[in-house]
Design an enzyme around this catalytic site. Structure first.
Site, PDB file in Angstrom:
ATOM      1  N   LYS A 175       4.525   9.224   9.096  1.00  0.00           N
ATOM      2  CA  LYS A 175       4.131   8.545  10.007  1.00  0.00           C
ATOM      3  C   LYS A 175       5.152   8.829  10.905  1.00  0.00           C
ATOM      4  O   LYS A 175       4.783  10.106  11.843  1.00  0.00           O
ATOM      5  CB  LYS A 175       4.087   6.992  10.394  1.00  0.00           C
ATOM      6  CG  LYS A 175       2.262   6.902   8.481  1.00  0.00           C
ATOM      7  CD  LYS A 175       1.937   5.346   8.580  1.00  0.00           C
ATOM      8  CE  LYS A 175       0.888   4.591   8.511  1.00  0.00           C
ATOM      9  NZ  LYS A 175       1.016   4.683   6.715  1.00  0.00           N
ATOM     10  N   TYR A 179       0.886  -1.521   0.109  1.00  0.00           N
ATOM     11  CA  TYR A 179      -0.054  -0.119  -0.522  1.00  0.00           C
ATOM     12  C   TYR A 179       0.544   1.023   0.231  1.00  0.00           C
ATOM     13  O   TYR A 179       1.825   1.039   0.654  1.00  0.00           O
ATOM     14  CB  TYR A 179      -0.861   0.286   1.127  1.00  0.00           C
ATOM     15  CG  TYR A 179      -1.938   1.548   1.660  1.00  0.00           C
ATOM     16  CD1 TYR A 179      -2.518   1.608   0.393  1.00  0.00           C
ATOM     17  CD2 TYR A 179      -1.548   2.290   1.914  1.00  0.00           C
ATOM     18  CE1 TYR A 179      -3.916   2.423   0.008  1.00  0.00           C
ATOM     19  CE2 TYR A 179      -1.807   3.233   2.258  1.00  0.00           C
ATOM     20  CZ  TYR A 179      -3.558   3.165   1.563  1.00  0.00           C
ATOM     21  OH  TYR A 179      -4.024   4.349   1.881  1.00  0.00           O
ATOM     22  N   ASP A 235       9.537   2.911  -0.052  1.00  0.00           N
ATOM     23  CA  ASP A 235       8.129   3.471   0.281  1.00  0.00           C
ATOM     24  C   ASP A 235       8.521   3.484   1.671  1.00  0.00           C
ATOM     25  O   ASP A 235       8.225   1.649   2.510  1.00  0.00           O
ATOM     26  CB  ASP A 235       7.068   3.228   0.005  1.00  0.00           C
ATOM     27  CG  ASP A 235       5.706   3.523   0.425  1.00  0.00           C
ATOM     28  OD1 ASP A 235       6.018   4.363   1.876  1.00  0.00           O
ATOM     29  OD2 ASP A 235       4.524   3.679   0.296  1.00  0.00           O
TER      30      ASP A 235
HETATM   31  C1  LIG Z   1       0.536   5.266   5.560  1.00  0.00           C
HETATM   32  C2  LIG Z   1       0.739   4.460   4.753  1.00  0.00           C
HETATM   33  C3  LIG Z   1       1.121   5.457   3.806  1.00  0.00           C
HETATM   34  C4  LIG Z   1       0.283   6.098   2.970  1.00  0.00           C
HETATM   35  O1  LIG Z   1       0.248   7.201   4.186  1.00  0.00           O
HETATM   36  P1  LIG Z   1      -1.002   8.183   4.821  1.00  0.00           P
HETATM   37  O2  LIG Z   1      -0.367   9.168   5.718  1.00  0.00           O
HETATM   38  O3  LIG Z   1      -2.040   7.401   5.411  1.00  0.00           O
HETATM   39  O4  LIG Z   1      -1.463   9.286   3.747  1.00  0.00           O
HETATM   40  C5  LIG Z   1       1.856   5.143   2.346  1.00  0.00           C
HETATM   41  N1  LIG Z   1       3.308   4.061   2.009  1.00  0.00           N
HETATM   42  C6  LIG Z   1       2.435   3.673   3.290  1.00  0.00           C
HETATM   43  C7  LIG Z   1       3.930   2.521   3.219  1.00  0.00           C
HETATM   44  C8  LIG Z   1       2.218   3.091   4.542  1.00  0.00           C
HETATM   45  O5  LIG Z   1       1.961   3.009   5.474  1.00  0.00           O
END
Ligand SMILES: *Cc1c(COP(=O)(O)O)cnc(C)c1O
Length: 437
Positions: A272, A145, A240
């Protein structure tokens, strides 16, 4: 209509009349486990307090950001002082420079650009990769994701090297027909996709350690293979780290792979933890690639609240306290909890599998190794739902989905961990009672 029996239920009813599903992000609605979501009123350290005054040990930590625990007094003091200086100016500020320096010091990124969400970070990284390479195709993996970016909300097409289809209504086929979705940990699929489309591929994006289908570590050398495949094809390798950055290890997910195997990503995304509980995220990487961004280069990207002084102050206050001792503590707490959960599930005869990456772990309610999204999907979700609710009733707040990481913080002390451990046997029995249906 029955009358709400709790303050949370009453709030949920009000919320549903003004917000779709009553929540501002779908997983919060408890759809995967049933029941009424708890509306949280306050939090301190490892503990959440809901609108009815019930207390829970928090094993979500805001889905990762609260590395130091909730309402950390020193972080709050810095944030409060920043708020008193005004909350946003739309000009460059010193905290942005300091946070960027801190991130550059701690990661492989040579330059970073701040945005407000992880979604914005991955979206911008993909645009930059396309602008830099002059190519259009993006490769991703099923079960990874990267936020709700149109081009990345894609499902695999009919064959391995065929283009993807939209993963949700509202995403046009034109947004995903330049995306390839491959099975994770599958080198042959990557080789086939690059053989067929290599000269058109701008970027391959992968979670540093996939955590959004539960923790699915890369097989040894898989990410080194991806990095080399991208390099050979002239495509950018985008790592990511939105979830894993400053969390899985002091060096993020890369600390478990690239740092050992000797490769660095071309671009990397963060979110995060780096926002310390505020909306802040970033993308960064090779200086020569980042210099293609506006205003230095011609790839456009912007944001009214990007680098907001409160968010960057909170992020900096958090990262400066993310010491080796903090990561050692997270490791110990995560190991204690995952070992005890596994023991309780084993004792109750519930099939399960613990997988971890540094300080992050998740528990699949199925036997056997989970290597990709197809494996992760074959879980006993009913057993997890029963387990989740039995934990909640005993004052432990787990993620309301079987596909999520269980997050701990530096504030998960002996008392909080003991509270979790005491709740496990009963929850494992509840899972056993419905398991296998
Ligand atoms: C949470 C997450 C996102 C998206 O971040 P948001 O701040 O919710 O838009 C993208 N990549 C990864 C791996 C994530 O865990």
């Amino acid at each position: 209509m029955t009358l709400p029996t709790s303050a949370s239920a009453a709030l949920f009813e009000r919320a549903r009349s003004v917000t779709p599903g009553g929540v501002n992000s779908p997983v919060r609605a408890f759809n995967a486990v049933g029941g009424t979501p708890r509306f949280i009123r306050s939090a301190q350290g490892a503990w959440l307090t809901d609108a009815d005054g019930n207390r829970y040990v928090d094993l979500i930590c805001s889905w990762g950001p609260m590395l130091l625990g909730h309402a950390h007094p020193e972080v709050l003091a810095e944030v409060n002082a920043a708020v008193l200086r005004g909350t946003s100016y739309g000009t460059p500020t010193e905290p942005e420079v300091e946070l960027a320096e801190e991130i550059v010091r701690r990661t492989t990124a040579e330059k970073v650009r701040f945005v407000s969400s992880g979604t914005e970070a991955t979206m911008s990284a993909i645009r930059l990769a396309r602008g830099f390479t002059g190519r259009d195709v993006v490769v991703k993996f099923a079960g990874n994701y990267h936020g709700h970016v149109d081009a990345l909300l894609a499902s695999a097409g009919s064959g391995l090297a065929t283009f993807a289809v939209p993963g949700t209504p509202g995403v046009p086929a034109s947004a995903t027909d330049l995306t390839l979705v491959l099975p994770y940990n599958d080198r042959a699929a990557v080789t086939a996709a690059f053989a067929e489309h290599g000269p058109r591929i701008a970027a391959l994006i992968v979670e540093a350690v996939p955590g959004n289908m539960g923790i699915v570590p890369p097989e040894p050398g898989f990410h080194a293979f991806l990095a080399e495949t991208c390099r050979a094809a002239g495509a950018l390798f985008v790592l990511d780290e939105v979830m894993t950055g400053f969390r899985a290890t002091a060096q993020g997910g890369w600390g478990l792979t690239g740092a050992v195997e000797g490769w660095t990503p071309d671009l990397v995304t963060f979110g995060k933890v780096m926002g310390g509980g505020f909306p802040a995220a970033a993308f960064g990487g090779r200086a020569d690639v980042m210099s293609h961004l506006s205003p230095e280069g011609n790839v456009y990207q912007a944001g009214t609240l990007s680098g907001n002084p409160i968010a960057t102050t909170a992020g900096l206050a958090t990262l400066r306290r993310a010491t080796d001792e903090v990561y050692a503590h997270l490791d110990a707490a995560a190991t204690t909890i995952s070992d005890a959960a596994s023991a309780a599930l084993t004792a109750a005869g519930v099939p399960h599998r613990v997988q971890s990456a540094g300080t992050m772990f998740s528990i699949f309610f199925r036997d056997g190794e989970v290597k990709n999204f197809a494996d992760a999907s074959a879980q006993d979700e009913k057993a997890y739902a029963a387990f989740f609710h039995a934990m909640l009733e005993q004052g432990v707040y787990l993620p309301p989905s079987a596909y999520e990481v269980w997050f701990v913080s530096a504030a998960h002390d002996d008392e909080a961990v003991a509270h979790v451990l005491a709740a496990l046997p009963k929850a494992a029995q509840a899972a056993a009672a419905v398991g296998g249906n």
